[in-house]
Design a protein around this motif. Structure first.
Motif, PDB file in Angstrom:
ATOM      1  N   ARG A 185       0.808  -0.975  -0.086  1.00 23.99           N
ATOM      2  CA  ARG A 185       0.289  -0.297  -0.124  1.00 23.99           C
ATOM      3  C   ARG A 185       0.663   0.836  -0.436  1.00 23.99           C
ATOM      4  NH1 ARG A 185      -3.219   2.440  -2.269  1.00 23.99           N
ATOM      5  NH2 ARG A 185      -5.383   3.773  -1.265  1.00 23.99           N
ATOM      6  N   TYR A 186       2.049   0.990   0.823  1.00 28.40           N
ATOM      7  CA  TYR A 186       3.493   2.264   0.847  1.00 28.40           C
ATOM      8  C   TYR A 186       3.335   2.285  -0.590  1.00 28.40           C
ATOM      9  CZ  TYR A 186       7.176   4.852   1.068  1.00 28.40           C
ATOM     10  OH  TYR A 186       7.964   6.048   1.205  1.00 28.40           O
ATOM     11  N   ALA A 187       3.590   1.685  -1.544  1.00 29.82           N
ATOM     12  CA  ALA A 187       4.615   1.441  -2.394  1.00 29.82           C
ATOM     13  C   ALA A 187       3.412   2.307  -3.289  1.00 29.82           C
ATOM     14  CB  ALA A 187       4.983   0.259  -3.056  1.00 29.82           C
ATOM     15  N   GLN A 188       1.871   1.962  -4.014  1.00 24.76           N
ATOM     16  CA  GLN A 188       0.659   2.016  -4.191  1.00 24.76           C
ATOM     17  C   GLN A 188       0.395   4.471  -4.158  1.00 24.76           C
ATOM     18  OE1 GLN A 188      -2.079  -0.400  -3.296  1.00 24.76           O
ATOM     19  NE2 GLN A 188      -1.755  -1.809  -4.288  1.00 24.76           N
ATOM     20  N   HIS A 189       0.554   4.250  -2.862  1.00 25.19           N
ATOM     21  CA  HIS A 189       0.905   5.664  -2.670  1.00 25.19           C
ATOM     22  C   HIS A 189       1.408   6.678  -3.075  1.00 25.19           C
ATOM     23  CE1 HIS A 189      -3.136   5.743   0.124  1.00 25.19           C
ATOM     24  NE2 HIS A 189      -2.663   5.237   1.209  1.00 25.19           N
ATOM     25  N   LYS A 190       3.029   5.895  -2.626  1.00 19.38           N
ATOM     26  CA  LYS A 190       3.724   6.400  -3.591  1.00 19.38           C
ATOM     27  C   LYS A 190       4.063   6.717  -4.636  1.00 19.38           C
ATOM     28  CE  LYS A 190       9.008   6.609  -2.770  1.00 19.38           C
ATOM     29  NZ  LYS A 190      10.203   5.307  -2.892  1.00 19.38           N
ATOM     30  N   SER A 191       3.952   5.804  -5.398  1.00 22.57           N
ATOM     31  CA  SER A 191       3.921   5.756  -7.609  1.00 22.57           C
ATOM     32  C   SER A 191       2.938   6.678  -7.470  1.00 22.57           C
ATOM     33  CB  SER A 191       3.072   3.982  -7.436  1.00 22.57           C
ATOM     34  OG  SER A 191       3.141   4.397  -8.489  1.00 22.57           O
ATOM     35  N   LYS A 192       1.413   6.582  -6.716  1.00 24.49           N
ATOM     36  CA  LYS A 192       0.305   7.869  -7.449  1.00 24.49           C
ATOM     37  C   LYS A 192       0.389   9.451  -7.102  1.00 24.49           C
ATOM     38  CE  LYS A 192      -2.951   4.522  -9.036  1.00 24.49           C
ATOM     39  NZ  LYS A 192      -3.254   4.171  -9.990  1.00 24.49           N
ATOM     40  N   LEU A 193       0.755   9.665  -5.782  1.00 32.81           N
ATOM     41  CA  LEU A 193       1.636  10.628  -5.084  1.00 32.81           C
ATOM     42  C   LEU A 193       2.391  11.003  -6.794  1.00 32.81           C
ATOM     43  CD1 LEU A 193       1.028  10.534  -1.450  1.00 32.81           C
ATOM     44  CD2 LEU A 193      -0.324  11.814  -3.247  1.00 32.81           C
ATOM     45  N   LYS A 194       3.588  10.611  -6.351  1.00 32.26           N
ATOM     46  CA  LYS A 194       4.865  10.907  -7.468  1.00 32.26           C
ATOM     47  C   LYS A 194       3.950  11.283  -8.823  1.00 32.26           C
ATOM     48  CE  LYS A 194       9.341   9.721  -8.412  1.00 32.26           C
ATOM     49  NZ  LYS A 194      10.475   8.982  -9.365  1.00 32.26           N
ATOM     50  N   GLY A 195       3.012  10.372  -9.014  1.00 30.58           N
ATOM     51  CA  GLY A 195       2.452  10.904 -10.460  1.00 30.58           C
ATOM     52  C   GLY A 195       2.043  11.553 -10.934  1.00 30.58           C
ATOM     53  N   ASN A 196       1.315  12.049  -9.661  1.00 28.28           N
ATOM     54  CA  ASN A 196       0.057  13.015  -9.932  1.00 28.28           C
ATOM     55  C   ASN A 196      -1.681  12.229 -10.106  1.00 28.28           C
ATOM     56  OD1 ASN A 196      -1.296  15.913  -8.675  1.00 28.28           O
ATOM     57  ND2 ASN A 196      -0.967  16.808 -11.778  1.00 28.28           N
ATOM     58  N   LYS A 197      -1.820  11.450  -9.621  1.00 25.85           N
ATOM     59  CA  LYS A 197      -2.086  10.614 -10.221  1.00 25.85           C
ATOM     60  C   LYS A 197      -3.409   9.959  -8.847  1.00 25.85           C
ATOM     61  CE  LYS A 197      -0.436   9.167 -14.408  1.00 25.85           C
ATOM     62  NZ  LYS A 197      -1.617   9.735 -15.635  1.00 25.85           N
ATOM     63  N   HIS A 198      -3.258  10.376  -7.263  1.00 27.30           N
ATOM     64  CA  HIS A 198      -4.265  10.119  -6.133  1.00 27.30           C
ATOM     65  C   HIS A 198      -5.410  10.423  -6.664  1.00 27.30           C
ATOM     66  CE1 HIS A 198      -4.559   8.634  -2.219  1.00 27.30           C
ATOM     67  NE2 HIS A 198      -3.191   7.943  -2.452  1.00 27.30           N
ATOM     68  N   ALA A 199      -6.108   8.989  -6.226  1.00 26.54           N
ATOM     69  CA  ALA A 199      -7.195   9.146  -6.171  1.00 26.54           C
ATOM     70  C   ALA A 199      -8.130  10.013  -4.711  1.00 26.54           C
ATOM     71  CB  ALA A 199      -8.881   7.834  -5.408  1.00 26.54           C
ATOM     72  N   CYS A 200      -7.392  10.845  -4.062  1.00 25.26           N
ATOM     73  CA  CYS A 200      -7.484  11.502  -3.086  1.00 25.26           C
ATOM     74  C   CYS A 200      -7.106  12.547  -3.101  1.00 25.26           C
ATOM     75  CB  CYS A 200      -7.598  10.946  -1.431  1.00 25.26           C
ATOM     76  SG  CYS A 200      -7.255  12.276  -0.478  1.00 25.26           S
ATOM     77  N   THR A 201      -7.931  13.648  -3.473  1.00 21.28           N
ATOM     78  CA  THR A 201      -7.803  14.826  -4.637  1.00 21.28           C
ATOM     79  C   THR A 201      -7.265  15.585  -3.357  1.00 21.28           C
ATOM     80  OG1 THR A 201      -9.926  15.795  -4.318  1.00 21.28           O
ATOM     81  CG2 THR A 201      -9.146  14.772  -6.801  1.00 21.28           C
ATOM     82  N   HIS A 202      -8.087  15.461  -2.501  1.00 18.76           N
ATOM     83  CA  HIS A 202      -6.825  16.951  -0.859  1.00 18.76           C
ATOM     84  C   HIS A 202      -5.997  15.868  -0.631  1.00 18.76           C
ATOM     85  CE1 HIS A 202     -10.949  18.519   0.227  1.00 18.76           C
ATOM     86  NE2 HIS A 202     -11.344  17.583   0.206  1.00 18.76           N
ATOM     87  N   LEU A 203      -5.636  14.853  -0.470  1.00 15.35           N
ATOM     88  CA  LEU A 203      -4.006  14.406  -0.187  1.00 15.35           C
ATOM     89  C   LEU A 203      -3.010  15.245  -1.195  1.00 15.35           C
ATOM     90  CD1 LEU A 203      -1.669  12.486   1.475  1.00 15.35           C
ATOM     91  CD2 LEU A 203      -2.616  10.680   0.414  1.00 15.35           C
ATOM     92  N   GLN A 204      -3.363  14.710  -2.773  1.00 21.56           N
ATOM     93  CA  GLN A 204      -2.375  14.707  -3.898  1.00 21.56           C
ATOM     94  C   GLN A 204      -2.230  16.862  -3.289  1.00 21.56           C
ATOM     95  OE1 GLN A 204      -1.566  12.501  -6.592  1.00 21.56           O
ATOM     96  NE2 GLN A 204       0.140  14.587  -6.192  1.00 21.56           N
ATOM     97  N   ASN A 205      -3.393  17.312  -3.744  1.00 16.63           N
ATOM     98  CA  ASN A 205      -2.629  18.469  -3.509  1.00 16.63           C
ATOM     99  C   ASN A 205      -1.875  19.198  -2.736  1.00 16.63           C
ATOM    100  OD1 ASN A 205      -4.709  19.537  -5.650  1.00 16.63           O
ATOM    101  ND2 ASN A 205      -6.528  19.689  -4.864  1.00 16.63           N
ATOM    102  N   SER A 206      -2.165  18.624  -1.368  1.00 12.68           N
ATOM    103  CA  SER A 206      -1.110  18.955  -0.512  1.00 12.68           C
ATOM    104  C   SER A 206       0.570  18.236  -0.220  1.00 12.68           C
ATOM    105  CB  SER A 206      -1.484  18.136   0.879  1.00 12.68           C
ATOM    106  OG  SER A 206      -1.304  18.147   2.611  1.00 12.68           O
ATOM    107  N   TYR A 207       0.209  17.588  -1.382  1.00  9.97           N
ATOM    108  CA  TYR A 207       1.546  16.691  -1.569  1.00  9.97           C
ATOM    109  C   TYR A 207       2.018  17.173  -2.562  1.00  9.97           C
ATOM    110  CZ  TYR A 207       4.856  12.670  -3.378  1.00  9.97           C
ATOM    111  OH  TYR A 207       5.875  12.871  -3.624  1.00  9.97           O
TER     112      TYR A 207
END
Length: 81
Positions: free
Chosen positions: A37-59
């Motif tokens: 799960r950590y690897a999934q979050h890291k990959s999605k956030l790095k690629g600007n494709k995380h499903a949680c827009t609040h988390l992505q914007n904050s990141y």
């Protein structure tokens, strides 16, 4: 982004959080395997494709160095929780 996680626990299931250390806001989730799960979050956030827009914007705003991945609870009975 990881914060002092025991290697054995990293392969287990349970509840985790991603903490923004600037504003103390958190994303809470559960998983069958913390490492995956950590690897999934890291990959999605790095690629600007995380499903949680609040988390992505904050990141995007604060950068990866201002987030910590922490295990809240290791649980073998995750679905019952």
């Amino acid at each position: 982004m990881i914060h002092k996680i025991n290697k054995e626990d990293f392969l287990k299931s349970g509840i985790y959080l991603i903490l923004n250390i600037i504003n103390n806001k958190v994303y809470i989730g559960s998983t069958k395997c913390f490492r995956e799960r950590y690897a999934q979050h890291k990959s999605k956030l790095k690629g600007n494709k995380h499903a949680c827009t609040h988390l992505q914007n904050s990141y995007n705003k604060y950068g990866k160095d201002n987030f910590e991945f922490k295990i809240i609870e290791v649980s073998e009975e995750l679905l019952n929780r």
